[in-house]
Scaffold this active site. Structure first.
Site, PDB file in Angstrom:
ATOM      1  N   ASP A   1       0.799  -1.223   0.000  1.00 35.74           N
ATOM      2  CA  ASP A   1       0.000   0.000   0.000  1.00 35.74           C
ATOM      3  C   ASP A   1       0.837   1.281   0.000  1.00 35.74           C
ATOM      4  OD1 ASP A   1      -2.186  -1.709   0.089  1.00 35.74           O
ATOM      5  OD2 ASP A   1      -2.189  -1.721   2.284  1.00 35.74           O
TER       6      ASP A   1
ATOM      7  N   GLN B   1       1.908  -6.334  -3.225  1.00 35.39           N
ATOM      8  CA  GLN B   1       2.340  -6.444  -1.833  1.00 35.39           C
ATOM      9  C   GLN B   1       3.590  -5.564  -1.652  1.00 35.39           C
ATOM     10  OE1 GLN B   1       1.424  -9.683  -3.557  1.00 35.39           O
ATOM     11  NE2 GLN B   1      -0.462  -8.780  -2.805  1.00 35.39           N
TER      12      GLN B   1
ATOM     13  N   VAL C   1       2.483  13.966  -3.744  1.00 35.18           N
ATOM     14  CA  VAL C   1       1.890  14.863  -2.749  1.00 35.18           C
ATOM     15  C   VAL C   1       0.357  14.821  -2.778  1.00 35.18           C
ATOM     16  CG1 VAL C   1       3.865  16.428  -2.554  1.00 35.18           C
ATOM     17  CG2 VAL C   1       2.222  16.774  -4.415  1.00 35.18           C
TER      18      VAL C   1
ATOM     19  N   ARG D   1       3.060 -29.211  -6.527  1.00 35.16           N
ATOM     20  CA  ARG D   1       2.777 -29.763  -7.867  1.00 35.16           C
ATOM     21  C   ARG D   1       1.367 -30.320  -7.965  1.00 35.16           C
ATOM     22  NH1 ARG D   1       7.934 -31.806  -7.410  1.00 35.16           N
ATOM     23  NH2 ARG D   1       7.217 -32.146  -5.289  1.00 35.16           N
TER      24      ARG D   1
ATOM     25  N   LYS E   1       1.971   2.077  -5.083  1.00 36.59           N
ATOM     26  CA  LYS E   1       2.533   1.504  -6.317  1.00 36.59           C
ATOM     27  C   LYS E   1       1.629   1.804  -7.511  1.00 36.59           C
ATOM     28  CE  LYS E   1       2.386  -2.580  -4.329  1.00 36.59           C
ATOM     29  NZ  LYS E   1       2.183  -2.245  -2.920  1.00 36.59           N
ATOM     30  N   GLY E   2       0.302   1.648  -7.299  1.00 38.79           N
ATOM     31  CA  GLY E   2      -0.658   1.860  -8.378  1.00 38.79           C
ATOM     32  C   GLY E   2      -0.502   3.240  -8.970  1.00 38.79           C
TER      33      GLY E   2
ATOM     34  N   THR F   1      -7.822  -1.304   0.445  1.00 35.48           N
ATOM     35  CA  THR F   1      -8.578  -1.292  -0.809  1.00 35.48           C
ATOM     36  C   THR F   1      -9.246  -2.651  -1.034  1.00 35.48           C
ATOM     37  OG1 THR F   1      -6.700  -0.001  -1.613  1.00 35.48           O
ATOM     38  CG2 THR F   1      -8.322  -0.609  -3.247  1.00 35.48           C
TER      39      THR F   1
ATOM     40  N   GLY G   1      -4.498  -4.499  -3.721  1.00 35.07           N
ATOM     41  CA  GLY G   1      -5.452  -3.441  -4.023  1.00 35.07           C
ATOM     42  C   GLY G   1      -4.663  -2.212  -4.408  1.00 35.07           C
ATOM     43  N   HIS G   2      -4.706  -1.845  -5.686  1.00 38.07           N
ATOM     44  CA  HIS G   2      -3.932  -0.702  -6.169  1.00 38.07           C
ATOM     45  C   HIS G   2      -4.897   0.384  -6.627  1.00 38.07           C
ATOM     46  CE1 HIS G   2      -0.447  -3.692  -7.225  1.00 38.07           C
ATOM     47  NE2 HIS G   2      -0.723  -3.649  -5.941  1.00 38.07           N
ATOM     48  N   THR G   3      -4.809   1.543  -6.005  1.00 36.04           N
ATOM     49  CA  THR G   3      -5.712   2.630  -6.350  1.00 36.04           C
ATOM     50  C   THR G   3      -5.057   3.559  -7.363  1.00 36.04           C
ATOM     51  OG1 THR G   3      -6.472   2.506  -4.096  1.00 36.04           O
ATOM     52  CG2 THR G   3      -7.203   4.412  -5.368  1.00 36.04           C
TER      53      THR G   3
HETATM   54  P1  GDP Z   1      -0.644   0.215  -3.533  1.00 37.57           P
HETATM   55  O1  GDP Z   1      -1.221  -1.060  -3.055  1.00 37.57           O
HETATM   56  O2  GDP Z   1       0.822   0.332  -3.255  1.00 37.57           O
HETATM   57  O3  GDP Z   1      -0.958   0.523  -4.971  1.00 37.57           O
HETATM   58  O4  GDP Z   1      -1.318   1.361  -2.667  1.00 37.57           O
HETATM   59  P2  GDP Z   1      -2.893   1.523  -2.355  1.00 37.57           P
HETATM   60  O5  GDP Z   1      -3.545   2.043  -3.572  1.00 37.57           O
HETATM   61  O6  GDP Z   1      -3.431   0.286  -1.733  1.00 37.57           O
HETATM   62  O7  GDP Z   1      -2.855   2.594  -1.195  1.00 37.57           O
HETATM   63  C1  GDP Z   1      -2.346   3.870  -1.384  1.00 37.57           C
HETATM   64  C2  GDP Z   1      -3.469   4.898  -1.165  1.00 37.57           C
HETATM   65  O8  GDP Z   1      -2.899   6.193  -1.073  1.00 37.57           O
HETATM   66  C3  GDP Z   1      -4.463   4.965  -2.303  1.00 37.57           C
HETATM   67  O9  GDP Z   1      -5.703   5.323  -1.786  1.00 37.57           O
HETATM   68  C4  GDP Z   1      -3.905   6.087  -3.173  1.00 37.57           C
HETATM   69  O10 GDP Z   1      -4.913   6.748  -3.949  1.00 37.57           O
HETATM   70  C5  GDP Z   1      -3.359   7.014  -2.139  1.00 37.57           C
HETATM   71  N1  GDP Z   1      -2.174   7.800  -2.514  1.00 37.57           N
HETATM   72  C6  GDP Z   1      -1.129   7.435  -3.298  1.00 37.57           C
HETATM   73  N2  GDP Z   1      -0.191   8.415  -3.290  1.00 37.57           N
HETATM   74  C7  GDP Z   1      -0.668   9.398  -2.502  1.00 37.57           C
HETATM   75  C8  GDP Z   1      -0.145  10.648  -2.066  1.00 37.57           C
HETATM   76  O11 GDP Z   1       0.966  11.051  -2.391  1.00 37.57           O
HETATM   77  N3  GDP Z   1      -0.932  11.389  -1.222  1.00 37.57           N
HETATM   78  C9  GDP Z   1      -2.154  10.964  -0.811  1.00 37.57           C
HETATM   79  N4  GDP Z   1      -2.842  11.756   0.011  1.00 37.57           N
HETATM   80  N5  GDP Z   1      -2.671   9.785  -1.200  1.00 37.57           N
HETATM   81  C10 GDP Z   1      -1.924   9.012  -2.007  1.00 37.57           C
HETATM   82  P1  IMO Z   2      -0.854  -4.336  -2.163  1.00 35.59           P
HETATM   83  O1  IMO Z   2      -0.437  -4.880  -3.510  1.00 35.59           O
HETATM   84  C1  IMO Z   2      -0.973  -4.727   2.148  1.00 35.59           C
HETATM   85  C2  IMO Z   2      -0.802  -8.789   3.764  1.00 35.59           C
HETATM   86  C3  IMO Z   2      -2.029  -9.273   4.517  1.00 35.59           C
HETATM   87  C4  IMO Z   2      -1.382 -10.205   5.534  1.00 35.59           C
HETATM   88  C5  IMO Z   2      -0.254 -10.830   4.724  1.00 35.59           C
HETATM   89  C6  IMO Z   2      -0.596 -12.209   4.150  1.00 35.59           C
HETATM   90  O2  IMO Z   2      -2.132  -3.591  -2.214  1.00 35.59           O
HETATM   91  O3  IMO Z   2       0.261  -3.576  -1.552  1.00 35.59           O
HETATM   92  P2  IMO Z   2      -2.126 -12.959   2.111  1.00 35.59           P
HETATM   93  O4  IMO Z   2      -3.570 -12.732   1.844  1.00 35.59           O
HETATM   94  O5  IMO Z   2      -1.214 -12.399   1.071  1.00 35.59           O
HETATM   95  O6  IMO Z   2      -1.810 -14.386   2.425  1.00 35.59           O
HETATM   96  O7  IMO Z   2      -1.851 -12.151   3.481  1.00 35.59           O
HETATM   97  O8  IMO Z   2       0.025  -9.935   3.662  1.00 35.59           O
HETATM   98  N1  IMO Z   2      -1.051  -8.295   2.403  1.00 35.59           N
HETATM   99  C7  IMO Z   2      -1.057  -7.003   2.063  1.00 35.59           C
HETATM  100  N2  IMO Z   2      -0.945  -5.894   2.815  1.00 35.59           N
HETATM  101  N3  IMO Z   2      -1.089  -4.609   0.812  1.00 35.59           N
HETATM  102  C8  IMO Z   2      -1.190  -5.707   0.042  1.00 35.59           C
HETATM  103  O9  IMO Z   2      -1.183  -5.653  -1.306  1.00 35.59           O
HETATM  104  C9  IMO Z   2      -1.224  -6.975   0.661  1.00 35.59           C
HETATM  105  N4  IMO Z   2      -1.331  -8.250   0.217  1.00 35.59           N
HETATM  106  C10 IMO Z   2      -1.222  -9.045   1.286  1.00 35.59           C
HETATM  107  O10 IMO Z   2      -2.698  -8.200   5.125  1.00 35.59           O
HETATM  108  O11 IMO Z   2      -0.799  -9.460   6.561  1.00 35.59           O
HETATM  109 MG    MG Z   3      -2.768  -1.703  -1.828  1.00 34.53          MG
END
Ligand code: GDP
Ligand code: IMO
Ligand code: MG
Length: 429
Positions: A13, A223, A413, A142, A16-17, A298, A40-42
């Site tokens: 989180d 992740q 930002v 396997r 990356k998205g 997400t 979950g990538h936003t």
């Molecule tokens: P990911 O899993 O690494 O793609 O990250 P997520 O999307 O799960 O979580 C990142 C959250 O932060 C999302 O809701 C994004 O829209 C938001 N986000 C990303 N960059 C920024 C930032 O620089 N500032 C703020 N306020 N939100 C951000």
């Molecule tokens: P993104 O791509 C944050 C965490 C779970 C748990 C551990 C193992 O959005 O960054 P799993 O279901 O993979 O067996 O759970 O990994 N986890 C994440 N935490 N962002 C993720 O993906 C995650 N994918 C798995 O919360 O602690």
């Molecule tokens: Mg995420």
């Protein structure tokens, strides 16, 4: 043209998205290399706001071929739903490629994930419940079903029947759980094979061909690298290789083809699920980060645990993955917080260390060693250049850069694509 890897440098989180949506503009291929529907990538851009789970985040660029590579575990039901949702939002998925070699997450994997977590009790991991661990277990044993198996419908039906029977024996006898409905899974799997068939191909071969013709490949991590099955604080990890080595193995490309490695690091830390988190703030600071940073998952909607930036853990990831530049995200969430803390090491049983110990029990009792920096007044979100950032924000980013030993290329930002400061081109570093 070398391949570029974009990975999360924390526990997921990191944004990356957002970073991939930004950088995929000039790429030919955008390849998801690890995990499955646990991600979950936003992405927030001119087309709207999107929550992606399996579809790569560069899908919004018409010139990009989005791909799911061999190391991904594909949840076919969830993928079809995601494709339908994106289509309804006007996004074209016609170019999507799914690797024949990728393994399938079946309904019984999700049932097993839930049953195994329940049996762990106090020692639960806090998984996403998406069947990730059981799917990768079957792959390693396997016993897995692969995406390519769907191409021979008759054989696939037989394989599904056998697998459901075996999984049901486990569910009932080992976990006292409900069996999954074999007939229903068979019906579903026929539908998956029909609908996903057109997307299935030899992704890895196509990528090697693309690289040989100088096309730009962007490898997308899911992740975080701290959740890597080998490098992370096992067993509080996910079940895949989330770093650069995993990217090459999954995409079927030589390690020498990777050039730039960009680590997305948020300006603080978050973690979802169980496991050690030395800088966690279970107080007003943590609450501030969670509320202002909207730190709710997400995928599962769970509140994320929040704390100060852990430079020791982040440096571990930078060194381990040969990171060439950093994308510092969510800097705006620190606006108005004063003072700020950076963890530069841990005190464990009276000894101070600056590295991440292999055993989670040591990390559980680690006391962070902090460096304090002044915060800043004013908002960072309107800034589009380094000069427009408040002095304190620049000093904070510079200190992270020093501690990581690699340059910062991007500062984020805000969530939107344009709420970004590009210091240097991360694809040429
Ligand atoms: P990911 O899993 O690494 O793609 O990250 P997520 O999307 O799960 O979580 C990142 C959250 O932060 C999302 O809701 C994004 O829209 C938001 N986000 C990303 N960059 C920024 C930032 O620089 N500032 C703020 N306020 N939100 C951000
Ligand atoms: P993104 O791509 C944050 C965490 C779970 C748990 C551990 C193992 O959005 O960054 P799993 O279901 O993979 O067996 O759970 O990994 N986890 C994440 N935490 N962002 C993720 O993906 C995650 N994918 C798995 O919360 O602690
Ligand atoms: Mg995420």
């Amino acid at each position: 043209m070398p391949a570029t890897v974009i990975l999360g440098g924390h526990w997921g989180d990191e944004g990356k998205g957002k970073v991939i949506d930004l950088l995929a503009a000039n790429c030919s291929y955008n390849v998801r290399y690890s995990g499955g529907a646990n991600a979950g990538h936003t992405v927030v851009n001119e087309h709207g706001s999107f929550a992606l789970h399996q579809v790569p985040s560069g899908v919004f660029h018409p010139g990009v071929v989005p791909m799911l590579a061999a190391g991904v575990v594909v949840d076919p039901q969830a993928l079809l739903e995601e494709i339908a949702t994106l289509r309804a939002q006007g996004v074209s998925l016609d170019r999507l490629h799914v690797s024949e070699r990728a393994h399938l997450v079946m309904p019984y994997h999700k049932a097993l994930d839930t049953a195994m977590e329940a049996r762990r009790g106090e020692r639960r991991l806090g998984t996403t419940g998406k069947g990730i661990g059981p799917a990768y277990s079957d792959k390693a044993a396997r016993d897995g079903l692969r995406v390519g198996d769907m191409l021979d419908r008759k054989r696939f039906a037989e394989l599904v029947r056998q697998s459901v029977e075996a999984a049901n024996r486990q569910l009932v006898a080992l976990y006292g759980a409900e069996p999954v409905d074999a007939e229903h899974v068979l019906d579903q799997s026929e539908e998956w094979a029909r609908q996903l068939g057109p997307y299935i191909c030899d992704v890895e071969r196509e990528l090697r061909y693309g690289l040989s013709r100088g096309q730009m490949v962007l490898l997308e991590g899911a992740q975080g690298a701290l959740l890597d099955i080998d490098a992370g604080s096992y067993p509080y990890v996910t079940s895949s290789s989330t770093g650069v080595a995993g990217a090459c193995a999954s995409a079927g490309i030589p390690v020498q083809s990777v050039g730039p490695v960009v680590a997305a690091l948020h300006a603080y830390m978050t973690r979802v699920g169980e496991g050690p988190f030395p800088t966690e703030q279970e107080n007003g600071i943590g609450e501030h980060l969670r509320v202002v940073g909207k730190e709710f998952g997400t995928t599962t909607g769970r509140a994320r645990r929040c704390g100060w930036f852990d430079a020791a853990a982040s440096r571990y990831i930078v060194d381990l993955n040969g990171v060439t530049s950093l994308a510092i995200t969510k800097l705006d969430i620190l606006d108005g917080l004063d003072p700020l803390k950076l963890c530069v090491g841990y005190e464990i049983d009276g000894k101070i260390i600056d590295y991440v110990p292999a055993r989670p029990e040591l990390l559980f009792r680690a006391e962070p060693v902090y460096e304090e920096l002044p915060g800043w007044q004013g908002r960072t979100t309107p800034a589009r250049t380094w000069e427009e950032l408040p002095d304190g924000a620049r000093a904070y980013v510079r200190r992270i850069e020093e501690l990581m030993g690699v340059p910062v290329s991007i500062i984020s930002v805000g969530p939107a694509r344009d709420e970004t400061i590009i210091l240097r081109d991360p694809l040429s570093m």
